[in-house]
Write a protein that holds these residues in place. Sequence first.
Motif, PDB file in Angstrom:
ATOM      1  N   SER A 108       0.841  -1.185   0.000  1.00  0.00           N
ATOM      2  CA  SER A 108       0.000   0.000   0.000  1.00  0.00           C
ATOM      3  C   SER A 108       0.884   1.246   0.000  1.00  0.00           C
ATOM      4  N   ILE A 109       1.015   1.840  -1.180  1.00  0.00           N
ATOM      5  CA  ILE A 109       1.921   2.968  -1.346  1.00  0.00           C
ATOM      6  C   ILE A 109       1.201   4.099  -2.045  1.00  0.00           C
ATOM      7  N   PHE A 110       1.423   5.315  -1.560  1.00  0.00           N
ATOM      8  CA  PHE A 110       0.866   6.469  -2.250  1.00  0.00           C
ATOM      9  C   PHE A 110       1.824   6.970  -3.312  1.00  0.00           C
ATOM     10  N   SER A 111       3.109   7.105  -2.934  1.00  0.00           N
ATOM     11  CA  SER A 111       4.101   7.559  -3.914  1.00  0.00           C
ATOM     12  C   SER A 111       5.487   7.086  -3.525  1.00  0.00           C
ATOM     13  N   ILE A 112       6.319   6.899  -4.533  1.00  0.00           N
ATOM     14  CA  ILE A 112       7.720   6.526  -4.333  1.00  0.00           C
ATOM     15  C   ILE A 112       8.579   7.631  -4.918  1.00  0.00           C
ATOM     16  N   ASN A 113       9.238   8.382  -4.058  1.00  0.00           N
ATOM     17  CA  ASN A 113      10.038   9.498  -4.542  1.00  0.00           C
ATOM     18  C   ASN A 113      11.364   9.037  -5.114  1.00  0.00           C
ATOM     19  N   TYR A 114      11.990   8.127  -4.416  1.00  0.00           N
ATOM     20  CA  TYR A 114      13.359   7.750  -4.778  1.00  0.00           C
ATOM     21  C   TYR A 114      13.478   6.234  -4.810  1.00  0.00           C
ATOM     22  N   MET A 115      14.216   5.740  -5.793  1.00  0.00           N
ATOM     23  CA  MET A 115      14.546   4.323  -5.858  1.00  0.00           C
ATOM     24  C   MET A 115      16.027   4.216  -6.166  1.00  0.00           C
ATOM     25  N   GLY A 116      16.667   3.223  -5.594  1.00  0.00           N
ATOM     26  CA  GLY A 116      18.094   3.122  -5.825  1.00  0.00           C
ATOM     27  C   GLY A 116      18.634   1.739  -5.556  1.00  0.00           C
ATOM     28  N   TRP A 117      19.883   1.566  -5.949  1.00  0.00           N
ATOM     29  CA  TRP A 117      20.622   0.332  -5.720  1.00  0.00           C
ATOM     30  C   TRP A 117      21.875   0.640  -4.907  1.00  0.00           C
ATOM     31  N   TYR A 118      22.111  -0.180  -3.925  1.00  0.00           N
ATOM     32  CA  TYR A 118      23.293  -0.086  -3.086  1.00  0.00           C
ATOM     33  C   TYR A 118      23.982  -1.441  -3.101  1.00  0.00           C
ATOM     34  N   ARG A 119      25.226  -1.467  -2.678  1.00  0.00           N
ATOM     35  CA  ARG A 119      25.926  -2.746  -2.623  1.00  0.00           C
ATOM     36  C   ARG A 119      26.845  -2.794  -1.409  1.00  0.00           C
ATOM     37  N   GLN A 120      27.090  -4.009  -0.975  1.00  0.00           N
ATOM     38  CA  GLN A 120      27.977  -4.206   0.160  1.00  0.00           C
ATOM     39  C   GLN A 120      28.867  -5.407  -0.121  1.00  0.00           C
ATOM     40  N   ALA A 121      30.149  -5.146  -0.202  1.00  0.00           N
ATOM     41  CA  ALA A 121      31.131  -6.207  -0.387  1.00  0.00           C
ATOM     42  C   ALA A 121      31.613  -6.692   0.981  1.00  0.00           C
ATOM     43  N   PRO A 122      32.144  -7.896   1.058  1.00  0.00           N
ATOM     44  CA  PRO A 122      32.620  -8.420   2.350  1.00  0.00           C
ATOM     45  C   PRO A 122      33.641  -7.489   2.991  1.00  0.00           C
ATOM     46  N   GLY A 123      33.395  -7.152   4.248  1.00  0.00           N
ATOM     47  CA  GLY A 123      34.319  -6.307   4.984  1.00  0.00           C
ATOM     48  C   GLY A 123      34.225  -4.834   4.682  1.00  0.00           C
ATOM     49  N   LYS A 124      33.245  -4.453   3.869  1.00  0.00           N
ATOM     50  CA  LYS A 124      33.099  -3.053   3.493  1.00  0.00           C
ATOM     51  C   LYS A 124      31.723  -2.541   3.867  1.00  0.00           C
ATOM     52  N   GLN A 125      31.610  -1.228   3.911  1.00  0.00           N
ATOM     53  CA  GLN A 125      30.323  -0.618   4.213  1.00  0.00           C
ATOM     54  C   GLN A 125      29.425  -0.619   2.974  1.00  0.00           C
ATOM     55  N   ARG A 126      28.136  -0.575   3.226  1.00  0.00           N
ATOM     56  CA  ARG A 126      27.196  -0.469   2.125  1.00  0.00           C
ATOM     57  C   ARG A 126      27.379   0.880   1.443  1.00  0.00           C
ATOM     58  N   GLU A 127      27.356   0.874   0.125  1.00  0.00           N
ATOM     59  CA  GLU A 127      27.562   2.097  -0.628  1.00  0.00           C
ATOM     60  C   GLU A 127      26.517   2.253  -1.725  1.00  0.00           C
ATOM     61  N   LEU A 128      26.279   3.509  -2.080  1.00  0.00           N
ATOM     62  CA  LEU A 128      25.361   3.800  -3.173  1.00  0.00           C
ATOM     63  C   LEU A 128      25.988   3.387  -4.496  1.00  0.00           C
ATOM     64  N   VAL A 129      25.197   2.714  -5.321  1.00  0.00           N
ATOM     65  CA  VAL A 129      25.617   2.396  -6.685  1.00  0.00           C
ATOM     66  C   VAL A 129      24.958   3.383  -7.652  1.00  0.00           C
ATOM     67  N   ALA A 130      23.641   3.473  -7.572  1.00  0.00           N
ATOM     68  CA  ALA A 130      22.897   4.374  -8.452  1.00  0.00           C
ATOM     69  C   ALA A 130      21.535   4.633  -7.848  1.00  0.00           C
ATOM     70  N   GLY A 131      21.015   5.821  -8.087  1.00  0.00           N
ATOM     71  CA  GLY A 131      19.697   6.175  -7.607  1.00  0.00           C
ATOM     72  C   GLY A 131      18.951   6.955  -8.668  1.00  0.00           C
TER      73      GLY A 131
END
Length: 114
Positions: free
Chosen positions: A26-49
């Motif tokens: 149940s959603i009214f609107s989605i402003n932003y959508m994106g992809w993030y990634r997390q490699a072993p031993g690293k922090q999650r980072e933005l890939v694209a939005g």
Amino acid sequence: VQLQASGGGLVQPGGSLRLSCVVSGSIFSINYMGWYRQAPGKQRELVAGILSSGRPNYADSVKGRFTISRDNARNTVTLRMNSLKPEDTAVYYCKANADLRPYWGKGTQVTVSS
């Protein structure tokens, strides 16, 4: 609200993959959508939005290789990944900011290896 990602897998260096994520609930609107990634031993980072207007932004490391797009009517975001490198190996997560709240998918593994 649920996010279901698909399309990960094993690919050789230089290959391509496409990730898709569908937002349901149940959603009214989605402003932003994106992809993030997390490699072993690293922090999650933005890939694209991408905003609802269609304006994208990319991490410097993927510019020119990855393309993000969205289908507002289907609440879907897609990430096309070309010229994949071993350093792209990670768990990829989709994110959606829906009705001013952030939601995350469970992640899909992308492995780039010969």
